[in-house]
Write an enzyme that holds these catalytic residues in place. Structure first.
Site, mmCIF file in Angstrom:
data_model
loop_
_atom_site.group_PDB
_atom_site.id
_atom_site.type_symbol
_atom_site.label_atom_id
_atom_site.label_comp_id
_atom_site.label_asym_id
_atom_site.label_seq_id
_atom_site.Cartn_x
_atom_site.Cartn_y
_atom_site.Cartn_z
ATOM 1 C CD GLN C 123 -1.908 1.491 2.968
ATOM 2 O OE1 GLN C 123 -1.245 0.909 3.825
ATOM 3 N NE2 GLN C 123 -2.823 2.383 3.270
ATOM 4 C CB SER C 126 2.613 7.254 4.210
ATOM 5 O OG SER C 126 1.600 6.715 5.003
ATOM 6 C CB SER C 158 4.657 -2.348 5.325
ATOM 7 O OG SER C 158 4.494 -1.350 6.287
ATOM 8 C CD GLU C 241 -3.843 1.314 7.300
ATOM 9 O OE1 GLU C 241 -4.285 2.302 6.710
ATOM 10 O OE2 GLU C 241 -2.630 1.094 7.459
ATOM 11 C CD GLU C 370 -1.544 11.605 19.011
ATOM 12 O OE1 GLU C 370 -1.229 10.902 18.015
ATOM 13 O OE2 GLU C 370 -0.966 11.497 20.104
HETATM 14 C C1 LIG Z 1 5.405 0.378 11.209
HETATM 15 C C2 LIG Z 1 4.793 1.262 10.191
HETATM 16 C C3 LIG Z 1 4.326 0.716 8.990
HETATM 17 C C4 LIG Z 1 3.730 1.537 8.018
HETATM 18 N N1 LIG Z 1 3.313 0.983 6.846
HETATM 19 C C5 LIG Z 1 2.782 1.790 5.864
HETATM 20 C C6 LIG Z 1 2.406 1.269 4.608
HETATM 21 O O1 LIG Z 1 2.553 0.083 4.353
HETATM 22 N N2 LIG Z 1 1.891 2.068 3.653
HETATM 23 C C7 LIG Z 1 1.718 3.411 3.904
HETATM 24 O O2 LIG Z 1 1.222 4.082 3.016
HETATM 25 N N3 LIG Z 1 2.067 3.961 5.094
HETATM 26 C C8 LIG Z 1 2.607 3.171 6.081
HETATM 27 N N4 LIG Z 1 2.994 3.715 7.285
HETATM 28 C C9 LIG Z 1 2.821 5.148 7.463
HETATM 29 C C10 LIG Z 1 1.714 5.522 8.425
HETATM 30 O O3 LIG Z 1 0.452 5.318 7.846
HETATM 31 C C11 LIG Z 1 1.941 6.988 8.800
HETATM 32 O O4 LIG Z 1 3.168 7.065 9.474
HETATM 33 C C12 LIG Z 1 0.860 7.488 9.720
HETATM 34 O O5 LIG Z 1 -0.354 7.621 9.032
HETATM 35 C C13 LIG Z 1 1.238 8.842 10.362
HETATM 36 O O6 LIG Z 1 1.628 9.784 9.394
HETATM 37 P P1 LIG Z 1 3.012 10.601 9.522
HETATM 38 O O7 LIG Z 1 4.076 9.641 9.817
HETATM 39 O O8 LIG Z 1 3.121 11.473 8.329
HETATM 40 O O9 LIG Z 1 2.812 11.480 10.814
HETATM 41 P P2 LIG Z 1 2.093 12.904 10.887
HETATM 42 O O10 LIG Z 1 0.807 12.854 10.188
HETATM 43 O O11 LIG Z 1 3.055 13.969 10.484
HETATM 44 O O12 LIG Z 1 1.820 12.979 12.444
HETATM 45 C C14 LIG Z 1 2.737 13.536 13.388
HETATM 46 C C15 LIG Z 1 2.014 13.714 14.704
HETATM 47 O O13 LIG Z 1 0.950 14.679 14.539
HETATM 48 C C16 LIG Z 1 -0.285 14.142 14.931
HETATM 49 N N5 LIG Z 1 -1.366 14.641 14.088
HETATM 50 C C17 LIG Z 1 -1.428 14.713 12.738
HETATM 51 N N6 LIG Z 1 -2.612 15.176 12.347
HETATM 52 C C18 LIG Z 1 -3.350 15.405 13.454
HETATM 53 C C19 LIG Z 1 -4.668 15.886 13.704
HETATM 54 N N7 LIG Z 1 -5.498 16.217 12.739
HETATM 55 N N8 LIG Z 1 -5.068 15.969 14.984
HETATM 56 C C20 LIG Z 1 -4.238 15.625 16.001
HETATM 57 N N9 LIG Z 1 -3.001 15.183 15.825
HETATM 58 C C21 LIG Z 1 -2.546 15.063 14.568
HETATM 59 C C22 LIG Z 1 -0.114 12.649 14.807
HETATM 60 O O14 LIG Z 1 -1.002 11.965 15.650
HETATM 61 C C23 LIG Z 1 1.331 12.442 15.206
HETATM 62 O O15 LIG Z 1 1.422 12.364 16.607
HETATM 63 C C24 LIG Z 1 3.594 2.910 8.251
HETATM 64 C C25 LIG Z 1 4.045 3.467 9.466
HETATM 65 C C26 LIG Z 1 4.665 2.666 10.425
HETATM 66 C C27 LIG Z 1 5.155 3.291 11.689
#
Ligand SMILES: Cc1cc2nc3c(=O)[nH]c(=O)nc-3n(C[C@H](O)[C@H](O)[C@H](O)COP(=O)(O)OP(=O)(O)OC[C@H]3O[C@@H](n4cnc5c(N)ncnc54)[C@H](O)[C@@H]3O)c2cc1C
Ligand SMILES: Cc1cc2nc3c(=O)[nH]c(=O)nc-3n(C[C@H](O)[C@H](O)[C@H](O)COP(=O)(O)OP(=O)(O)OC[C@H]3O[C@@H](n4cnc5c(N)ncnc54)[C@H](O)[C@@H]3O)c2cc1C
Lengths: 372, 416, 403
Positions: C123, C126, C158, C241, C370
């Site tokens: 998928q 991100s 992933s 998901e 969150e």
């Molecule tokens: C182990 C692992 C596997 C993953 N596998 C995949 C995958 O296979 N495919 C894929 O596409 N993605 C994958 N991801 C990505 C994952 O979906 C994103 O990391 C996740 O959605 C968070 O986005 P970000 O890292 O950009 O954090 P951000 O969105 O930048 O968040 C940073 C912080 O801000 C907070 N925040 C953001 N928006 C808000 C809001 N509106 N209100 C309150 N707080 C908020 C968050 O809670 C977090 O604490 C994976 C991540 C991990 C850790």
């Protein structure tokens, strides 16, 4: 898998909720809180008429012989309404004690009256500060009857009889006695508590005539058994109250403006309410487990009861305090209803052994389960 | 003339006290002497009942008063907040009319800021002041007003312009409480006490000369009042001498303090009564329980670190640094301490914690803690607001988007 | 109320159990296979016997079973130590999206191979610019004849390095408001111009990747949904998901920490004798039990042919921080040896340390704590959405972190 209430039970919930909505608004609770009355007698009469006090009493003793699932449903709704009634004392504790340990004669004497609501029972364990244990008890019985003091006794001021847990030199260190409260050698005095919508008393016994309930020296074991059963029903009341607190908080948050927006748009508030929801849901699911174990007399009852009880204590306390916080200053006024869940949550959480007591019971039960 | 030193000040005040202190004077007569001499509030300007002394030297003066149990000026309640605000923003007319009677204790004051519709959002006040060509006409409602029922004057924040953004349309007034348009009703709290009032205004009047500072400057003036409040200027003034003293002036002062203290008598309970945790645990034997020990340890750590943080802030202020948003930290810490204390007390007392009044543990003090603690995280700015302040002003994070910056009349709000 | 299966359910359970017992891969069969090969072997075996993706229609490689049968099979399979995990994204998220949005021919072509484990899917949602705020993604797709040409970068994908296909959301119109300029595709991971680089996680593993696109061509026929409809299609994936990540029962749980507390000492006594240890354990037990019985409530709904209620949404929000706290507590119980992370020397072969290091990721992946709390507040409790500063504005005019 059928881990859900039946259609009839859900119907009962709706009826009970509707009935209490009509007859037990917070105005009714407030009347008891502010006034001198110990409980709402009019509401009690109606509840009795609906047969709620007779729910699990066997038909042979004029009860309805329904299951604990029905009683759980009723408990949840009574909790949601903060009902100012001696229901928990009379139904979850005194009735249970009689069903569990009463002689046939004792059952014949009291159960039909309990079912018909013409007698109210109560239950006396604690004797003041701290946890009661067989060693800490000073109330005792001899040939002349029961002597000692019990405080606080929920509904002790208005009940007709009391089940007293008294110290005993043999067996597990305690015996249970049935004491008629309408006798001169018992004096009772209403005490003030944190939740004046539920009355409590101090009972003084001086050689009060008493009947042994169950066997001598088995009182402590009986108490555990009754508590395990009552804990599930208390937990349902607590979950009902916790859900009411969440509902109150939500309603207020949606309508209250600060800084030009409804406070429900602030994440500080949204996440607070989401956390309430999470705790309430976990507690409720645990209550389902408790209700199942209680209704089937499952061997897991001690674990299920403690699980439901601890989860419900935590959820209710959290929801009730954060509900006040969501209301801001107004939540701290006498005029607002936030005080009801806050008072009741603490009352119910210390009434039959507090959080720490039940956490300990839970781990002990798991250890025993593992050893077995 | 040389700058005063600690030695010279001490010498001077001693001599003055030796010549003037007389416990047989009435309270007001004695305090008039203090006002005339400037020894009652030596930190204030010479022109207005003070001696222009630096804070350190002012405390030297206090020491000398304490040493001979001499009574000081009235300090309790809102009056010192009123005085500080008037000194900073008031006209000579205000100073002349009010300051002396504040010091003598003849006038009592209250603060008319919070409203049912605006607490966190204090600048959202909707109590209105309309000028009719001769005087201001006041309509609206205030709430949480301590002492309103016996106050002579109130510090009022009211809206004078609805077309301006909310902070700019407020004006600050001194309101005579003893007039027909002012109605005071007691407000009962959840814990049963009635320490506050609701104040209703129906065409109450204020003469134009009792406007404080410019029209539209109300928010700025209110900030001065609040800054002094946070610094602890208001509230629970203590007598600076021991309680065993007899004599008419002491009796008078004790009565004054008791009246002011009445609404605050549950405040120690609302803070959680950390002091009782260990003694209660010992007394009940619950100290043996590992849980109880851990929870008490947690409480004492929280309470001690809160105490030290407050001390650091105080020390910084004494060094002349401006008071910063760290106050929010102390406020938040106090909430956490109170909640943990309430938890500890329940753990120790069990079902006994339920009993109130003379039936209860420690005459119901424990039960009163449980029903009073929820106020700590609300009164004086909620926990959520303190966290916003810490995030925005201490950590420098961005503010939330705002929807209340336009003309106040268009800002979404609860209408009362 | 009871925990018993209905007669049909009991029959089905027995059938599943019998088959699993007879067909579980033996140690000899797995000897020498790596994780991916082992998982593929087991998946193919299930597929050949009609036990793979049993909820799917038969023509898509499934069994046409009911939701409750799927739960029952999952329960039974989890009692065996079978290779798992590799197909979670493909089966749990990509396939339901295909079923909802792809053509019947496409589903007949791709789903059976996904069910059989012959093809693995990933998928690619991100980006560095948007995780929680998925619709902030910037990877471009521009129409060129019957193809689209992709340029940009995905992150946190992933399994990208071993996947055959992937689903992807791309920006096709930067001048439209952000949710309206997106289009959804599935894409062959072996297409020229795709480069994957593993990212090392704090747990030491490297299970996810950065994926770079340089003039990668994808046929318009691989578009799912209309141009500009990518957000709606992505919602289908995300809903699935959150359902498939769930509570995460594995790793550190009450049982493992309870056992640990029985084996290590505090003040010369087993830690389990310490009252405060007992209280902490009790709290976790009730959380676990609450999640379990919440699951049972959902199962009951499924078994009645109803849709589970919103209580289902709490699993990840409760489960992930719980694992983190329990692992942290376990390391504390181990005192200074808690720092050792070595399969030979550590308790439970280092599971406590591994969970401690992996749990921060679980609290982020698939919707952070969150975001889950927002979802509960908004969708379950019906509270208003967050105040949005990006609504209705053309995407290329929205403020961003780093552009
Ligand atoms: C182990 C692992 C596997 C993953 N596998 C995949 C995958 O296979 N495919 C894929 O596409 N993605 C994958 N991801 C990505 C994952 O979906 C994103 O990391 C996740 O959605 C968070 O986005 P970000 O890292 O950009 O954090 P951000 O969105 O930048 O968040 C940073 C912080 O801000 C907070 N925040 C953001 N928006 C808000 C809001 N509106 N209100 C309150 N707080 C908020 C968050 O809670 C977090 O604490 C994976 C991540 C991990 C850790
Ligand atoms: C015991 C007690 C004593 C008091 N004494 C006084 C006094 O002496 N003088 C006086 O003037 N006032 C006094 N007050 C009033 C007090 O200052 C206000 O109650 C307080 O500021 C909160 O305002 P509110 O009640 O209007 O709540 P609201 O502002 O309506 O708040 C409701 C909820 O929304 C939250 N909230 C509001 N805005 C935001 C935001 N931007 N972000 C996140 N969350 C938000 C709050 O935290 C709270 O949880 C007292 C209150 C109490 C309870």
């Amino acid at each position: 898998m059928n881990f859900e209430f039946s259609e009839e039970q859900n119907l009962l919930r709706e009826q009970a909720g509707g009935f209490l909505g009509d007859h037990c608004s917070t105005k009714v609770v407030r009347k008891i809180l502010d006034g001198e009355e110990s409980y709402d007698q009019e509401l009690w009469a109606k509840v009795v008429e609906m047969g709620w006090t007779a729910t699990v009493i066997p038909e042979e003793f004029d009860g309805l012989g329904l299951s604990y699932l029905e009683l759980s449903v009723i408990a949840e709704e009574l909790g949601r309404a903060f009902a100012p009634l001696p229901f928990s004392s009379s139904v979850y504790l005194a009735t249970e004690a009689l069903i569990a340990a009463g002689s046939n004669g004792q059952k014949e004497e009291w159960l039909p009256k309990l079912a018909a609501g013409s007698a109210i029972g109560c239950f006396a364990v604690g004797e003041g500060t701290g946890q009661a244990t067989p060693k800490s008890l000073t109330t005792s019985a001899d040939g002349n009857g029961v002597s000692g003091s019990k405080i606080p006794v929920a509904d002790g001021d208005i009940a007709d009889f009391v089940v007293v847990i008294a110290a005993c030199a043999s067996g597990d260190g305690a015996s249970a006695y049935l004491v008629d409260l309408n006798q001169a050698s018992v004096s009772r005095e209403k005490v003030n508590t944190i939740d004046p919508s539920r009355s409590h008393a101090k009972l003084d016994f001086s050689s009060a005539s008493a009947e042994l309930l169950g066997n001598e020296g088995e009182g402590w074991a009986l108490l555990q058994k009754i508590y395990d059963r009552a804990a599930v029903l208390f937990a349902w009341e607590q979950v009902g109250g916790a859900e009411a607190a969440l509902e109150m908080a939500k309603e207020y948050a949606m309508g209250r403006f600060a800084f030009g927006r409804p406070i429900a748009t602030y994440q500080a508030i949204k996440h607070k309410l989401a956390n309430m929801y999470v705790k309430n849901t976990l507690a409720k699911s645990n209550c389902y487990y408790g209700a199942w174990a209680l209704s089937t007399d499952a061997a897991e009852l001690p674990i299920a009861a403690a699980t439901a009880r601890v989860a419900a204590i935590q959820a209710y306390y959290f929801a009730s305090k954060e509900n006040i916080q969501t209301h801001g200053g107004m939540g701290f006024t006498w005029e607002f209803d936030c005080q009801f869940p806050y008072r009741r949550s603490k009352l119910l959480s210390v009434n039959i052994g507090s959080e720490a007591t039940w956490q300990e019971k839970l781990i002990k039960a798991i250890e025993e389960d593992q050893a077995a | 003339m040389n700058d005063p030193t600690e030695g010279s000040v001490r010498e001077e005040v001693r001599t003055w006290l030796a010549d003037n202190w007389d416990p047989n004077l009435s309270l007001v007569d004695w305090r008039n002497k203090l006002a005339d001499s400037g020894w009652g509030v030596p930190g204030w300007p010479k022109q207005w009942y003070g001696r222009d002394l630096h804070a350190v030297l002012a405390s030297t003066v206090e020491e000398e008063f304490a040493a001979i149990n001499a009574v000081g000026v009235a300090r309790t309640g809102i009056r010192m907040l009123a005085a500080a605000t008037i000194l900073e923003h008031g006209t000579d007319v205000h100073k002349k009319k009010f300051l002396r009677r504040i010091l003598t204790g003849e006038d009592t004051w209250c603060q008319l800021f919070s409203e049912p519709g605006s607490g966190s959002d204090l600048a959202g006040a909707t109590t209105r002041a309309d000028y009719d060509g001769e005087k201001w006409i006041i309509n609206g409602q205030k709430v949480w007003t301590t002492s309103a029922h016996h106050a002579d004057y109130g510090l009022l924040l009211a809206r004078t312009d609805w077309d301006l953004p909310k902070h700019q349309g407020l004006t600050y007034f001194i309101l005579n409480m003893k007039q027909p348009g002012v109605d005071v009703h007691q407000l009962r709290q959840m814990n049963g006490h009635a320490s506050f009032n609701q104040v209703f205004f129906t065409d109450a009047q204020i003469a134009p000369q009792y406007q404080v500072d410019e029209k539209g400057a109300g928010w700025k003036v209110a900030m001065t009042t609040l800054a002094h409040e946070r610094r602890g200027a208001g509230g629970l003034g203590r007598a600076n001498h021991d309680s065993g003293l007899t004599g008419p002036i002491y009796e008078e002062e004790r009565k004054e303090i008791a009246t002011v203290m009445e609404p605050y008598k549950w405040y120690p309970q609302r803070a959680g009564r950390v002091d009782l945790a260990l003694p209660r645990a010992r007394e009940t034997g619950r100290i043996e329980d590992a849980n109880v020990r851990q929870e008490i340890a947690k409480l004492l750590i929280m309470s001690k670190s809160a105490g030290w943080t407050a001390q650091r802030a105080r020390a910084a202020q004494e060094q002349g640094m401006p008071q910063g948003p760290e106050g929010s930290l102390s406020k938040l810490a106090a909430s956490n301490v109170a909640r943990q204390a309430s938890r500890v007390h329940t753990l120790i007392s069990g079902a006994d914690a339920l009993l109130t009044g003379s039936d209860g543990a420690m005459d119901g003090v424990i039960a009163e803690i449980l029903v009073s603690v929820p106020a700590t995280s609300i009164a004086g700015g909620t926990d959520e607001i303190q966290r916003n302040i810490i995030a925005e002003r201490v950590l420098g994070m961005e503010k939330e988007p705002r929807f209340d910056t336009g003309p106040f009349k268009d800002v979404p709000k609860n209408v009362t | 109320m009871d925990f018993n299966d209905s007669t049909e359910e009991a029959t089905f359970r027995q059938e599943a159990r019998d088959w699993l017992k007879a067909n579980e891969p033996t140690e000899a069969e797995l000897e020498g296979l790596d994780g991916i090969e082992a998982a593929k072997l087991w998946q193919k075996r299930k597929y050949d016997a009609g036990w793979a993706c049993i909820r799917w229609p038969k023509e898509h490689g499934g069994r046409g079973a009911s939701a409750i049968e799927q739960v029952i099979f999952g329960q039974e399979e989890s009692k065996f130590d079978t290779p798992e995990g590799l197909f979670t994204i493909g089966h749990g998220m990509c396939a339901p999206t295909m079923m909802a949005w792809a053509t019947e021919e496409q589903n007949k072509r791709y789903l059976p191979k996904l069910a059989s484990g012959e093809e693995i899917w990933c998928q690619m949602f991100s980006e560095t610019a948007g995780g929680s705020d998925l619709a902030a993604l910037r990877t471009r797709a521009e129409k060129d004849g019957d193809d689209w040409i992709i340029n940009g970068q995905k992150i946190w994908t992933s399994g990208a390095h071993y996947s055959d296909y992937g689903v992807i959301v791309l920006r096709t119109d930067p001048t439209a408001p952000k949710h309206q300029g997106l289009t959804y595709f599935f894409i062959d991971m072996k297409s020229p111009g795709i480069e994957t680089k593993p990212i090392k996680q704090i747990s030491g593993g490297a299970n996810f990747n950065e994926v770079y696109f340089t003039d990668v061509r994808v046929p318009d026929a691989h578009r799912l949904g209309a141009v500009g409809q990518g957000w709606q299609v992505a919602i289908t994936t995300l809903m699935n998901e959150r359902a498939s990540i769930g509570g995460g029962g594995g790793g550190v749980n009450f049982k493992s920490v309870f056992k640990l507390a029985q084996t290590v000492n505090i003040d010369d006594e087993p830690a389990i004798k310490d009252k405060s240890v007992r209280r902490r354990l009790a709290d976790w037990y009730i959380q676990e039990s609450g999640l379990k019985f919440t699951g049972y409530r959902s199962m009951t709904a499924l078994s009645r042919g109803e849709i589970p209620g919103p209580e289902n949404s709490i699993g990840k929000l409760v489960g992930a921080p719980k694992q983190q706290d329990m692992a942290s507590f376990a390391l504390d119980l181990l005192e200074s040896s808690g720092a050792i992370w070595d399969p030979e020397l550590s308790q439970e072969a280092g599971m406590f340390q591994a969970t401690y290091m992996a749990s921060p990721g679980i609290r982020i992946a698939g919707g952070t704590d969150e975001i889950m709390a927002n979802i509960i507040a908004e969708r379950v409790l019906g509270m208003p959405q967050d105040i949005r500063v990006d609504k209705g504005i053309p995407f290329n005019e929205i403020p961003t972190s780093n552009s």
